[in-house]
Every structure is written in C-alpha cells, then in structure tokens.
Design an enzyme around this catalytic site. Structure first.
Site, PDB file in Angstrom:
ATOM      1  CE  LYS A 216      -3.255   3.194   0.644  1.00 11.32           C
ATOM      2  NZ  LYS A 216      -3.941   3.659   0.936  1.00 11.32           N
ATOM      3  CB  CYS A 270      -3.522   9.068   0.485  1.00 13.16           C
ATOM      4  SG  CYS A 270      -4.834   8.983   1.329  1.00 13.16           S
TER       5      CYS A 270
HETATM    6  N1  SAJ Z   1      -2.256  15.214  -8.149  1.00 16.29           N
HETATM    7  C1  SAJ Z   1      -1.015  16.201  -8.933  1.00 16.29           C
HETATM    8  N2  SAJ Z   1      -0.921  15.347 -10.147  1.00 16.29           N
HETATM    9  C2  SAJ Z   1      -1.357  14.757 -10.433  1.00 16.29           C
HETATM   10  C3  SAJ Z   1      -2.927  13.648  -9.937  1.00 16.29           C
HETATM   11  C4  SAJ Z   1      -2.771  14.360  -8.769  1.00 16.29           C
HETATM   12  O1  SAJ Z   1      -0.714  16.994  -8.564  1.00 16.29           O
HETATM   13  O2  SAJ Z   1      -1.498  14.508 -11.961  1.00 16.29           O
HETATM   14  C5  SAJ Z   1      -2.841  15.577  -6.470  1.00 16.29           C
HETATM   15  C6  SAJ Z   1      -3.740  15.782  -6.262  1.00 16.29           C
HETATM   16  O3  SAJ Z   1      -3.931  17.026  -6.520  1.00 16.29           O
HETATM   17  C7  SAJ Z   1      -3.509  15.347  -4.836  1.00 16.29           C
HETATM   18  C8  SAJ Z   1      -2.777  14.128  -4.407  1.00 16.29           C
HETATM   19  O4  SAJ Z   1      -2.586  14.377  -5.995  1.00 16.29           O
HETATM   20  O5  SAJ Z   1      -3.591  16.831  -4.215  1.00 16.29           O
HETATM   21  C9  SAJ Z   1      -2.961  12.969  -4.717  1.00 16.29           C
HETATM   22  O6  SAJ Z   1      -4.680  13.556  -5.324  1.00 16.29           O
HETATM   23  P1  SAJ Z   1      -4.736  11.554  -5.789  1.00 16.29           P
HETATM   24  O7  SAJ Z   1      -5.376  11.888  -6.834  1.00 16.29           O
HETATM   25  O8  SAJ Z   1      -3.446  11.190  -6.535  1.00 16.29           O
HETATM   26  O9  SAJ Z   1      -4.611  10.774  -4.267  1.00 16.29           O
HETATM   27  P2  SAJ Z   1      -5.559  10.057  -3.510  1.00 16.29           P
HETATM   28  O10 SAJ Z   1      -4.164  11.231  -2.225  1.00 16.29           O
HETATM   29  O11 SAJ Z   1      -7.205  11.369  -3.688  1.00 16.29           O
HETATM   30  O12 SAJ Z   1      -5.840   9.072  -3.371  1.00 16.29           O
HETATM   31  C10 SAJ Z   1      -4.516   8.326  -3.176  1.00 16.29           C
HETATM   32  C11 SAJ Z   1      -4.952   6.905  -4.005  1.00 16.29           C
HETATM   33  N3  SAJ Z   1      -3.356   6.418  -4.657  1.00 16.29           N
HETATM   34  C12 SAJ Z   1      -2.959   6.229  -5.746  1.00 16.29           C
HETATM   35  O13 SAJ Z   1      -4.009   6.318  -6.606  1.00 16.29           O
HETATM   36  C13 SAJ Z   1      -1.825   5.519  -5.552  1.00 16.29           C
HETATM   37  C14 SAJ Z   1      -5.719   5.947  -3.809  1.00 16.29           C
HETATM   38  O14 SAJ Z   1      -6.167   4.665  -4.595  1.00 16.29           O
HETATM   39  C15 SAJ Z   1      -5.756   5.755  -2.416  1.00 16.29           C
HETATM   40  O15 SAJ Z   1      -6.630   4.319  -2.102  1.00 16.29           O
HETATM   41  C16 SAJ Z   1      -5.824   6.942  -1.161  1.00 16.29           C
HETATM   42  O16 SAJ Z   1      -4.479   7.708  -1.821  1.00 16.29           O
HETATM   43  C17 SAJ Z   1      -5.652   6.569   0.360  1.00 16.29           C
HETATM   44  O17 SAJ Z   1      -6.343   6.351   0.324  1.00 16.29           O
HETATM   45  O18 SAJ Z   1      -4.321   6.240   0.105  1.00 16.29           O
END
Ligand code: SAJ
Length: 419
Positions: A216, A270
C-alpha cells in the site's frame, strides 16, 4: 455478492467512521452484514444515526440513509462485541515524520475487553510495516488469556487489508478494485476475503501482513514520485518560459511515457503522508522517495514566490483564490496545498483582501477564519472583484468560467485548466 438468505448476517464493528470507515461500513451493511460503526466524535455519530453523512462523497449519503433506516448500520462511541472488527483509524506522522500509531493502539485497547475468542480483527488503516503485528500485540498485552496461535477457542485472528479507493470514487472503487489481503495468523486471510466478498467484485490478492502493509505504501509512493517528476518539470519549464502542459502532452504521445500533471503541491491524507512511512522504515535506502516528498512539498512556496512580486505593484490588492480542497470536486481540505497557500498569502499580505472560493464547503477552516483579510466568496464575485486570480484546484465550476472575464486580470493557473 450478498450474504445468502439462509446464513446469519455476519456482525462487524468498524472502528473509525472517516472517509474510509464510513463507506466501508455502509457497503457491508447494504450487502448482508450487521454493522456497528464506532467513532470518538459524538457529533458524527449523531449525524450518521440520523441517516446522514458528515462529509461529501458521491453516492454515500443515499447508501447510509438506506442502511440506517433498515437498522443494518448504527453508530456509537463505545466499542461493542462483534465477530469481525475493521480498524480504519488515522495514522498520521509525528513532527519528525515518524508514524504515529497511537490511534491504532487506542483501537486495540478498546477492542481487547470485548473479545471472547475466534474474532477476526482487520487493520485497514494505511500503516508502516509491522503495524498489524503491533495491533495484535496491543490486544494480547491487554488480554493475556487470548492467543495468536490459531485453532484454540481463545485464538484471535489478525489481517491487514489496506484500502485503495480514490476519494470522489469511493463507492465505485470499493466494489471494483482488487483487494490485497495480508494475513498475520491462522486463517485470517481467508476469513477477511469472505467478509470483503460481500461487496467487493475485484480480485483478492492473498499475502502476509507485512507485504500488504508495504504494498500500500509503495503504491502511494509511486504516485508521489511521479507527481514530483511533473512538479519538477513545471519549475524547470517556468524558468525556460515553456508551457509545461504542452510539454507533457507532447511527451505523453510517446508510447511508453505517461507523465502526470503538475499542480500547487500534493495534498490529502495519503500521498503526502504514506511515503514518509517508507522513509522512516528504511531511511538510508529511500533517497528517491524522500526527495520526491521534498519536491512536492516545495511547490506551494514556488507558487507564493510567483504571486508575491505581482502584489507589490498594486494598491489595495484583491486576490481571488479559487479552491481550498486538496483535489477537484471534493470537500476534503486535509493536507491541502491550496489551503496552506491561502493562509501564507494572508499572513504575508496583511493589507490584501483575499476572497477564497471553495464551492464544496460552507465555512472557512479555523486558521483562515482567524485571518481578518480572508473571506469565503462565490466564484463570480471573487473573479469580478479580483486584481489577481489564483487557480489552485481544478474544480469543474472553475473550468467553466468564461475566459473573457479573466482578460484584464493577473492570472496564475497552477493546474493548467485555462490554457
Ligand atoms: N495530484 C497532482 N497531479 C496528478 C495527480 C494528483 O498534483 O497528476 C495531486 C492531487 O491534486 C492531490 C494529490 O496529488 O493533491 C493526491 O491526489 P490523488 O488523486 O493522486 O490521490 P488520493 O490521495 O486522493 O488517493 C490516493 C490513491 N492512491 C493512488 O492512486 C496510488 C488512492 O487509490 C488511495 O486509496 C488513497 O491515496 C489512499 O487512501 O491511500
């Protein structure tokens, strides 16, 4: 898959009714289990028992309303006996970035007195390697009459089944994502699989608890490293006066390149947290993961450094800060870089007027209420009155803004939605 009609509904206590615990409780309750949700927050417990939800997540409210009215889900502040426990409590890090397992410890201490033997305890919270063992030892220390040795009447079974759902799509992904099941002892893995099979249609990936814990963390660190790459590129492109979004779009035409999107930083509970658990576990072996965290954490300061010089040339500047959430179309402000940037701007520019726009909340978070130069406003007023428009979150509402209204403004779009 629902529980067969001729079988009793399994009893489940879900400890921690946050962004993961409540949807999981609701899913179990609507697919054949009798669920008691446990939370220390009495206000949230009351909201749930009234059939409502304390936060925004698509489809959650309807499911909770249904299962509460049918009596399949109740919420309480005291841990009851159940045949199955799911622990989904926070695992923050401390000031030194070491994991804080105190909520897991508290859950273990509250579960222990309820146990009679043969219960299953699943840790769902994202945790550093060894946390499931820590939970098990916490329970056994409180109840030396119980054992982790399988097969006796006094055995208790532990597993780690990390959640992997994406906020905003939780109710869909709980059903469709594959699920890692990490067993600590006996048949804890098989029993966990049987429980999640009530609602999860994904593949079940059976392993041991430590591998499940690290997998994870690896998933979220992988994403963090890739976002850091995009954020680093954005700062390089800025210096070279190159449009980073065009650059990424072009590069992504390569069949084996898929660069993610830069932004004002990485937020949420996360991705901005979990990689530190790997760094804390193996500090000498994780320079890439650590540097990625530092790159992403440096991005809010980069945004501030772009905006602050603009304000020096303006009298009585008004700034529209669009978005406070950590990502689009949710109300979650945890670890949000947007929220931090607005707070820093307000502190650095005491004479500026900052109109924060966050369509998914009705009240500013405490630290922004305390700033007397920040108000919560609607998008139209904010854009019309602003000298500077700072786009921080790519909410759908902001993507729809008529670009001609931005023509006479100083605009900084950290997400590239107005290109
Ligand atoms: N972000 C960027 N650029 C991107 C993608 C995301 O700047 O291209 C930023 C987002 O704006 C945000 C942060 O990253 O601030 C995180 O957002 P996210 O959509 O990547 O992830 P989370 O935190 O909403 O959810 C993640 C997910 N993990 C992965 O995709 C590997 C989700 O599947 C997990 O269940 C979750 O963490 C968790 O609970 O651990």
């Amino acid at each position: 898959m629902n529980a067969p009609l001729d079988r009793p509904r399994p009893s489940v206590a879900v400890v921690g009714l946050g962004y993961i615990g409540l949807p999981t409780a609701a899913m179990l309750a609507s697919n054949g289990a009798d669920v008691v949700g446990v939370d220390i927050n009495q206000a949230n417990v009351d909201v749930i028992n009234a059939g409502r939800v304390p936060f925004v997540e698509p489809d959650l409210a309807t499911t909770v309303a249904g299962v509460v009215s049918q009596g399949f889900l109740t919420a309480t502040t005291s841990t009851p006996h159940a045949d199955n426990y799911i622990v989904s409590v926070p695992t923050p890090f401390k000031h030194d970035y070491n994991p804080d397992l105190s909520f897991i410890e508290m859950a273990g201490k509250q579960i222990a007195p309820q146990l009679t033997g043969n219960e299953l305890v699943i840790l769902e919270s994202t945790s550093p390697p060894g946390a499931t063992e820590f939970l098990a030892q916490t329970v056994i220390a409180a109840r030396p009459d119980l054992t982790l040795d399988p097969g006796t009447p006094h055995s208790v079974y532990f597993a780690h089944c990390p959640e992997r759902v994406l906020p905003g799509r939780i109710m869909i992904e709980l059903r469709t994502n594959d699920r890692i099941i990490g067993s600590l002892n006996g048949n804890a893995g098989e029993r966990s699989r049987d429980l999640y099979q009530l609602f999860c249609e994904g593949e079940f990936l059976m392993t041991d608890a430590r591998t499940a814990e690290l997998s994870k963390l690896a998933e979220n660190a992988y994403r963090d490293v890739n976002i850091a790459f995009a954020n680093e590129l954005s700062m390089i492109a800025d210096q070279l006066d190159i449009d980073v979004w065009e650059l990424i779009e072009l590069s992504n035409h390569h069949p084996r390149v898929n660069i993610l999107q830069p932004g004002p930083g990485v937020g949420g509970h996360c991705i901005a947290v979990d990689p530190w658990f790997i760094v804390a576990t193996a500090p000498n072996l994780s320079p890439l993961i650590k540097t990625a965290r530092e790159v992403n954490d440096s991005k809010p300061q980069f945004v501030l450094d772009k905006i602050l010089p603009w304000t020096r040339e303006l009298q009585d500047v008004t700034i529209a800060a669009l978005g406070l959430a950590f990502k689009p179309n949710i109300d979650d402000l945890r670890e949000s870089p947007a929220r931090g940037i607005v707070n820093d701007l307000a502190g650095r520019l005491p004479n500026a007027r900052i109109i924060a726009v966050e369509p998914n909340i009705s009240e500013l978070p405490g630290e922004l209420i305390a700033r007397n130069n920040v108000t919560l406003g609607d998008v139209d007023t904010a854009v019309d009155e602003a000298d500077i428009v700072l786009l921080l979150v790519d909410h759908s509402e902001f993507a729809r803004i008529d670009r001609s209204r931005l023509a006479k403004k100083l605009v900084y779009d950290t997400r590239g939605i107005w290109r």
